[in-house]
Design an enzyme around this catalytic site. Structure first.
Site, mmCIF file in Angstrom:
data_model
loop_
_atom_site.group_PDB
_atom_site.id
_atom_site.type_symbol
_atom_site.label_atom_id
_atom_site.label_comp_id
_atom_site.label_asym_id
_atom_site.label_seq_id
_atom_site.Cartn_x
_atom_site.Cartn_y
_atom_site.Cartn_z
ATOM 1 N N LYS A 1 0.838 -1.205 0.000
ATOM 2 C CA LYS A 1 0.000 0.000 0.000
ATOM 3 C C LYS A 1 0.873 1.256 0.000
ATOM 4 O O LYS A 1 0.670 2.160 -0.808
ATOM 5 C CB LYS A 1 -0.931 -0.008 1.214
ATOM 6 C CG LYS A 1 -1.948 1.123 1.175
ATOM 7 C CD LYS A 1 -2.752 1.191 2.460
ATOM 8 C CE LYS A 1 -3.615 -0.014 2.653
ATOM 9 N NZ LYS A 1 -5.049 0.264 2.596
ATOM 10 N N ARG B 1 -3.185 2.916 8.697
ATOM 11 C CA ARG B 1 -3.529 1.715 7.929
ATOM 12 C C ARG B 1 -2.350 0.770 7.808
ATOM 13 O O ARG B 1 -1.226 1.194 7.548
ATOM 14 C CB ARG B 1 -3.946 2.099 6.505
ATOM 15 C CG ARG B 1 -5.187 2.946 6.438
ATOM 16 C CD ARG B 1 -5.354 3.566 5.052
ATOM 17 N NE ARG B 1 -6.495 4.460 5.035
ATOM 18 C CZ ARG B 1 -7.729 4.075 4.718
ATOM 19 N NH1 ARG B 1 -7.978 2.836 4.386
ATOM 20 N NH2 ARG B 1 -8.713 4.938 4.728
ATOM 21 N N GLY C 1 -7.931 -7.524 4.755
ATOM 22 C CA GLY C 1 -8.716 -7.529 5.986
ATOM 23 C C GLY C 1 -8.076 -8.250 7.157
ATOM 24 O O GLY C 1 -8.686 -8.387 8.204
ATOM 25 N N MET D 1 -5.238 -7.458 8.781
ATOM 26 C CA MET D 1 -4.619 -6.614 9.809
ATOM 27 C C MET D 1 -5.482 -5.380 10.045
ATOM 28 O O MET D 1 -6.564 -5.273 9.501
ATOM 29 C CB MET D 1 -3.201 -6.280 9.385
ATOM 30 C CG MET D 1 -2.307 -7.503 9.477
ATOM 31 S SD MET D 1 -0.650 -7.144 8.998
ATOM 32 C CE MET D 1 -0.856 -6.608 7.334
ATOM 33 N N ARG E 1 -3.118 -1.168 -6.627
ATOM 34 C CA ARG E 1 -2.132 -2.250 -6.682
ATOM 35 C C ARG E 1 -2.450 -3.096 -7.909
ATOM 36 O O ARG E 1 -3.554 -3.007 -8.455
ATOM 37 C CB ARG E 1 -2.175 -3.101 -5.422
ATOM 38 C CG ARG E 1 -3.473 -3.811 -5.277
ATOM 39 C CD ARG E 1 -3.629 -4.501 -3.955
ATOM 40 N NE ARG E 1 -5.051 -4.783 -3.834
ATOM 41 C CZ ARG E 1 -5.658 -5.121 -2.729
ATOM 42 N NH1 ARG E 1 -4.982 -5.204 -1.605
ATOM 43 N NH2 ARG E 1 -6.926 -5.365 -2.710
ATOM 44 N N HIS F 1 -15.263 -8.954 1.221
ATOM 45 C CA HIS F 1 -14.249 -9.793 1.864
ATOM 46 C C HIS F 1 -14.282 -11.216 1.325
ATOM 47 O O HIS F 1 -13.270 -11.795 0.946
ATOM 48 C CB HIS F 1 -14.485 -9.787 3.381
ATOM 49 C CG HIS F 1 -13.550 -10.668 4.130
ATOM 50 N ND1 HIS F 1 -13.869 -11.973 4.447
ATOM 51 C CD2 HIS F 1 -12.289 -10.472 4.573
ATOM 52 C CE1 HIS F 1 -12.856 -12.522 5.071
ATOM 53 N NE2 HIS F 1 -11.888 -11.629 5.170
ATOM 54 N N SER G 1 16.834 -41.897 -14.200
ATOM 55 C CA SER G 1 15.574 -41.204 -13.937
ATOM 56 C C SER G 1 15.422 -41.108 -12.423
ATOM 57 O O SER G 1 15.458 -42.124 -11.728
ATOM 58 C CB SER G 1 14.402 -41.976 -14.545
ATOM 59 O OG SER G 1 13.205 -41.309 -14.231
ATOM 60 N N CYS H 1 10.968 -38.869 -12.573
ATOM 61 C CA CYS H 1 9.636 -39.453 -12.757
ATOM 62 C C CYS H 1 8.873 -39.568 -11.437
ATOM 63 O O CYS H 1 7.786 -40.120 -11.393
ATOM 64 C CB CYS H 1 9.735 -40.809 -13.443
ATOM 65 S SG CYS H 1 10.653 -42.030 -12.490
ATOM 66 N N TYR I 1 14.508 -34.003 -18.999
ATOM 67 C CA TYR I 1 13.045 -34.035 -19.030
ATOM 68 C C TYR I 1 12.470 -34.236 -17.638
ATOM 69 O O TYR I 1 13.157 -34.683 -16.717
ATOM 70 C CB TYR I 1 12.533 -35.142 -19.970
ATOM 71 C CG TYR I 1 12.816 -36.549 -19.490
ATOM 72 C CD1 TYR I 1 11.940 -37.206 -18.621
ATOM 73 C CD2 TYR I 1 13.971 -37.223 -19.894
ATOM 74 C CE1 TYR I 1 12.203 -38.484 -18.171
ATOM 75 C CE2 TYR I 1 14.242 -38.505 -19.441
ATOM 76 C CZ TYR I 1 13.351 -39.130 -18.579
ATOM 77 O OH TYR I 1 13.612 -40.390 -18.116
#
Ligand code: PEP
Ligand code: MG
Length: 902
Positions: A29, A98, A107, A109, A343, A459, A786, A854, A874
Site C-alpha cells: 500500500k 492503515r 482484511g 490486519m 495495486r 471480503h 531417472s 519421474c 526431461y
C-alpha cells in the site's frame, strides 16, 4: 526534516519519497501510494512507517530508537502542508492509520480511521463540514469503535449491540436514519463500553491516539487470523507490516460524497472494461465489509460526471503505468476525487491468462512477460471440471460469480462447523450473510463460499479468489438465518447439512448436487476445441501462451503412464514420451493367478511355466503402449514392489484357511499360499525385497519382462512403427546390481533384435541415496538416469511415504519445519542436492547421459523450475499435469533470463 533523521536509521518515508519498487520496506500500500503521489495523482498526503520499524518493534516489544522523533517530524510537515494540526479543536487534521504488508493480506490486519477526534475536535470537525453535526459525531463514534476494538481489544459485538439498540429505539434498520443527537448519545454509550473494558477513559490526546494506533497495527501482524492467512498463502512470517498515516478524506459527507473500488478489467473473466462498485455517502470500510449493497461503478457517471471522467482517466493511466490490471480504492469528498490505494489486482486463473494475452495484443508486454505472469497452479485450476447443467437443474438464486469453479457440498453456517465437517471428510459450502476475517478457518475448510450480501470486492470475494476457491457473493434472494442454521430461498428452507451447488462463474445457486463436466481448457488440450477457430478468449489465450512456453522451454515433458489409454491422453496433452511405465499393474487382475503360480513354484520348471504364461500378456501390454507413443521414447520400469503385494493379505488368508479346515475342505493350495505369505512377510517392505533385489532373487523374472519389452518393440518395428524402448531398473543402490541385470538383458536384446534391429537403452532409477552418491560408478552401466524422487525423499528424510503425511506433517507445517510437504515439492537443500550431485557426477562419468525425473515432483511447478536449473533433460508426470509442466518449464527459462543452465 528534523536533523535527527540524518543520524537515525530512517524509519519514516513521506509519500513523495517512496516508489512502487520499495514494497519490502514500505509495504504494498505504502509503495503504491508513493508511486501515485509521484505520478501527480490526487493522493491524500501522508507518510509510511517502514516494515523495519515493525520488525524491530515485534522483536523487542518497543518502538525502535528514533521512530518517535521521525513520526513527530513527518507529522509536523504534514500539518504544515495541510495548514491544520492533528486534533486541533477548531479545525482538526484527522488521519487514518492503515496496515500494509509487502503481500496483500485483505482484511487480516488493522486500520483505525479518524484519529485526532476527541470531545473538542468533534465540534471543529462539524464546523469544517458546514455545521454537519451528524457527520462529526458519526466519525467520532467510528473512531471509538475501531480504536476500542483494534487497539484495546474491546469486544466488537458490544459496540454493535449499542448501535442496534439505538436503531431499534428509533424503529429503523438504517444507520443513515440516526441523527446527530442519536450519534452523540452513541458516543457516550461507546465511551462507557470503552471504560468498562479498559478501565480508562477514551484517550483525548491526539498524539497518544496516533501512537497507540500505530502500535496496534504493528501488533496485528501477529494476530491469529493474520498468522493463519500467511501460512495458507505461504507468506513469510518475519516480514512485518508497514503503517501508513494518511490524511483523512470523507466519503460520508453527503450525497456528493462516496467511496468505491474498481478494477481496470474484470478480475473474474479478464474482459476489458470498467468493473467496480460505488457506494454514495459512505466510508471505504462499508464497501469492503459488504455491509450495504453497492451500485455498479458506471452509475457514478450520472451522480458525478466530472469525478467519473477523472477516475476513468486515472485508471487508464495506472494500467499503462503498471502494464497490468490494477485495482483501486477511491473516495469522493464533496465532488473531489481522492485515490486511496492501487495495486496490481488479484485475479482469477482465467483472467490471468486472458489479461496476459490482451496486454500482448495491446503492445504493453511481450510474450515472455505474459508467460511470466501466469503459472501452473492457475492452469491446473482451469482444468477443473465445471457443472453439467441441463433442464433438470434450475437455479434458485443468482448472486455474483465472485470466484469461479463449481462446488457442491453440505450447507454450514459457521466457520467452526465448516472445520468440523471438513475434518470428517465432508464437502461443505459455507453460507454467510457476509464473511469477515474471523471466517478464514471456515473458508479454508469449505469447498465453496456463498454469501447473501456484498459485491465482487467484498471480503468473501477477495479472499476466495486469492485461495482459488469457488465463491458466489451477494445472492440476495437468500435469507440467511445463522442462529437457526438455515436459509430460505424461493420459498424453500435449506437446513444445515442439506446439499447445495454453487457456480462461481455464473453466480448461480442450485439445490442438491449438480453433476460436473470437463473444462474447456481440458477440451482444448484433448483436441476437441480448436483454439484458432473457437470464440473463447480463455482458450485462445491458453493456446497462445502454451505455444510460447513450448517454444521457450528446454526441458522435455514426458508422462507417467502404464496403459495405452493413458499414454494416448497424455500425448494429446503434449507429452513427448513416457518417462515411467510402471509394470506392476500388469501383474494384477486375472494375472494374479499366474503370479501365485510363480511364487508357489517348487522348482525351476514350475517357475518357468508361470513366466512363460506371463510373457505374451506383458508383450501385448507393451505393444499397445509403443503404438500409442510411436516415435517417442518409452521408459519401461521392471517390476518394483515386493511380490507378496500381489498375494492376499496374511490375516485374511489365515482366517480363510482356518474356516476351510474347520469345514474339512481341501486347503492344500491355500496352505501353501499362506506359508509363502508368512515366508515373505517383511517388517519394512519398502526397504525390503523389491525392485532390482527382487529381480536378482527370482530367476527369470526380469528376463521375462525384458524379453516382453524387446519382442513388443520388434513386433511394432516390423509393422512399420518406430518404437523407442528404454528399460529401467528400479531401486539400484550399487553399480554391481545394475551390471548383473544389464548383462542378462543385453543377451536377450541381442538375441531378439537379430530379427529386426531396434535400439534399446538400459538405464536406472536413482531413488536410493547411495545410488545418488555413487552416480559416477553407476553411470558406467547406465545410458540414462531417472530420479525417483518419491523414494529418494522417503529414504533421504527417512519418512515412510505411506504414513507420515497423515501422521505428523501437520505439526511440521505448523512449526514451519517445512512450508510444504517434501513429497509434494522437492526439498532443494537435501533431496535436491542428491539430484544435483548425481547429475553432475553421472554426466562427468558419461557425457550425454540422459537425465529425467519421474517422481511426483515432475509435475510440481516449483520442482520443475529446480529440475530446469539442475539441467535435467526431461520431467515426467501424470497426464493431467503434463500441460502444467510444459508451462512451468517455459516459465523457468524466462525467469532465469532465457538462459540454458546446462
Ligand atoms: C519414485 O520413487 O519416485 C518413483 C517414481 O517410483 P515409485 O513411486 O513407483 O516408487
Ligand atoms: Mg520408487
Amino acid at each position: 526534516m528534523a536533523a535527527q533523521e540524518t543520524v537515525d536509521h530512517k524509519y519514516v518515508y513521506d509519500f513523495s519519497e517512496g516508489n512502487k519498487d520499495l514494497k519490502d520496506l514500505l509495504g504494498g500500500k505504502g509503495a503504491n501510494l508513493a508511486e501515485m503521489t509521484n505520478l501527480g495523482l490526487p493522493v491524500p498526503p501522508g507518510f509510511t512507517i517502514t516494515t523495519e520499524a515493525c520488525q524491530a518493534y515485534l522483536a523487542t516489544g518497543r518502538e525502535p530508537d528514533g521512530l518517535a522523533g521521525q513520526i513527530e517530524a513527518h507529522l509536523e510537515s504534514l500539518e504544515r502542508a495541510m495548514g491544520k494540526r492533528l486534533g486541533d479543536p477548531r479545525d482538526p487534521l484527522l488521519v487514518s492509520v492503515r496496515s500494509g504488508a509487502k503481500f496483500s493480506m485483505p482484511g487480516m490486519m488493522e486500520t483505525v480511521l479518524n484519529v485526532g477526534l476527541n470531545d473538542q475536535s468533534v465540534v471543529g470537525l462539524s464546523a469544517q463540514a458546514g455545521q454537519n453535526d451528524r457527520f462529526a459525531w458519526d466519525s467520532y463514534r467510528r473512531l471509538i469503535q475501531m480504536f476500542g476494538k483494534t487497539v484495546c481489544e474491546v469486544p466488537g459485538e458490544e459496540f454493535e449491540h449499542a448501535l442496534d439498540e439505538i436503531k431499534n429505539a428509533k424503529g429503523t434498520h438504517n444507520d443513515l436514519d440516526l441523527d446527530a443527537d442519536d450519534l452523540r448519545g452513541l458516543v457516550d454509550a461507546y465511551k462507557k463500553i470503552f471504560l468498562k473494558h479498559t478501565g480508562r477513559e477514551f484517550p483525548q490526546q491526539p498524539r497518544e491516539q496516533l501512537d497507540l494506533a500505530i502500535r496496534a497495527v504493528f501488533e496485528s501482524w501477529n494476530a491469529e487470523r493474520a498468522v493463519l492467512y500467511r501460512r495458507q498463502e505461504r507468506i513469510p512470517a518475519d516480514l512485518g507490516t508497514a503503517v501508513n498515516v494518511v490524511t483523512m478524506v470523507f466519503g460520508n459527507l453527503g450525497p456528493d460524497s462516496g467511496t468505491g473500488v474498481a478494477f481496470t478489467r474484470d478480475p473474474a473473466s479478464g474482459a476489458q472494461g470498467i468493473y467496480g462498485d460505488y457506494l454514495a455517502n459512505a466510508q471505504g470500510e462499508d464497501v469492503v465489509a459488504g455491509i450495504r449493497n453497492t451500485v455498479p461503478l458506471q452509475e457514478l457517471e450520472q451522480l458525478d460526471k466530472a469525478s467519473y471522467d477523472e477516475l476513468l482517466g486515472i485508471m487508464a493511466r495506472l494500467e499503462e503505468h503498471y502494464k497490468d490490471l490494477c485495482d483501486i480504492e477511491f473516495t469522493i469528498e464533496r465532488g473531489k476525487l481522492w485515490m486511496l490505494q492501487t495495486r496490481v489486482g488479484k485475479r482469477t486463473a482465467a483472467a490471468a491468462f486472458v489479461i496476459a494475452g490482451q496486454l500482448v495484443d495491446e503492445g504493453l508486454i511481450d510474450l515472455d512477460e505474459a508467460l511470466h505472469r501466469v503459472n501452473g497452479a492457475q492452469l491446473a485450476q482451469l482444468m477443473f471440471p465445471r457443472f453439467q447443467l441441463d433442464h433438470e437443474f434450475e437455479a434458485v438464486a443468482k448472486g455474483i460469480g465472485a470466484s469461479p469453479g463449481a462446488a457442491s457440498g453440505k450447507v454450514v453456517f459457521t466457520s467452526a462447523r465448516a472445520v468440523e465437517l471438513a475434518a470428517e471428510g465432508e464437502s461443505v459450502i459455507l453460507v454467510r450473510r457476509e464473511t469477515n476475517p474471523d471466517d478464514l478457518n471456515g473458508m479454508i475448510a469449505a469447498k465453496g463460499i456463498l454469501t447473501s450480501r456484498g459485491g465482487k470486492t467484498s471480503h468473501a470475494a477477495v479472499v476466495a479468489r486469492g485461495m482459488g476457491k469457488t465463491c458466489v457473493s451477494g445472492a440476495d434472494e437468500i435469507e440467511v438465518n445463522v442462529p437457526a442454521k438455515r436459509f430460505v430461498v424461493a420459498g424453500q428452507t435449506v437446513n444445515e447439512g442439506d446439499v447445495v451447488s454453487i457456480d462461481g462463474t455464473t453466480g448461480k445457486v442450485y439445490l442438491g448436487e449438480v453433476p460436473v463436466m470437463p473444462s474447456e481448457v481440458v477440451q482444448y488440450f484433448e483436441g476437441s476445441l480448436d483454439a484458432e477457430h473457437v470464440d473463447n478468449a480463455l482458450v485462445r489465450a491458453v493456446h497462445r501462451i502454451m505455444t510460447h512456453a513450448d517454444g521457450r522451454r528446454r526441458l522435455a515433458v514426458r508422462t507417467n503412464a502404464d496403459t495405452g489409454a493413458d499414454a494416448a491422453r497424455a500425448r494429446r496433452f503434449g507429452a513427448e514420451g513416457i518417462g515411467l511405465c510402471r509394470t506392476e499393474h500388469m501383474f494384477l487382475g486375472d494375472r494374479r493367478e499366474l503370479v501365485e503360480r510363480l511364487i508357489l513354484a517348487r522348482d525351476a520348471d514350475g517357475r518357468e511355466a508361470a513366466l512363460e504364461a506371463l510373457l505374451p500378456l506383458q508383450r501385448a501390454d507393451f505393444v499397445e503402449i509403443f503404438r500409442e507413443m510411436d516415435g517417442l521414447p518409452v521408459t519401461v520400469r521392471l517390476i518394483d514392489p515386493p511380490l507378496h503385494e500381489f498375494l492376499p493379505p496374511l490375516e485374511q488368508l489365515a482366517v480363510n484357511v482356518a474356516v476351510a479346515q474347520e469345514r474339512g475342505e481341501d486347503v492344500a493350495k491355500e496352505e501353501a499360499l499362506l506359508a509363502a505369505v508368512r515366508r515373505m512377510h517383511e517388517e519394512n517392505p519398502m526397504l525390503g525385497l523389491r525392485g532390482v533385489r527382487l529381480g536378482l532373487v527370482i530367476p527369470g523374472l526380469f528376463a521375462m519382462q525384458v524379453r516382453a519389452i524387446v519382442e513388443a518393440a520388434v513386433e511394432c518395428a516390423q509393422r512399420g512403427g518406430d518404437p523407442k524402448p528404454e528399460i529401467m531398473v528400479p531401486l539400484v543402490g550399487a553399480v554391481q546390481e545394475l551390471e548383473t541385470v544389464r548383462a542378462e538383458a543385453e543377451k536377450i536384446i541381442e538375441e531378439v533384435t537379430r530379427e529386426k534391429a531396434v535400439e534399446v537403452l538400459i538405464g536406472t532409477m536413482i531413488e536410493v541415496p547411495r545410488a545418488a552418491l555413487t552416480a559416477g560408478q553407476i553411470a558406467e552401466a547406465a545410458e540414462f538416469f531417472s530420479f525417483g524422487t518419491n523414494d529418494l525423499t522417503q529414504m533421504g528424510w527417512g519418512f515412510s511415504r505411506d504414513d507420515v503425511e497423515g501422521a505428523f506433517f501437520w505439526r511440521y507445517l505448523e512449526l514451519g519445519i517445512f512450508g510444504i510437504s517434501p513429497f509434494e515439492s522437492i526439498d532443494r537443500d537435501g533431496v535436491g542436492r542428491l539430484v544435483r550431485i548425481a547429475s553432475e557426477e553421472g554426466r562427468a562419468a558419461r557425457p550425454g547421459l540422459k537425465l529425467g525425473v519421474c517422481g511426483e515432483h515432475g509435475g510440481d511447478p516449483d520442482s520443475v523450475h529446480f529440475f530446469h536449473e539442475v539441467g535435467l533433460d526431461y520431467v515426467s508426470c501424470s497426464p493431467f499435469r503434463v500441460p502444467v509442466a510444459r508451462l512451468e518449464a517455459g516459465r523457468a527459462v524466462v525467469e532465469t533470463g532465457g538462459s540454458d543452465s546446462r
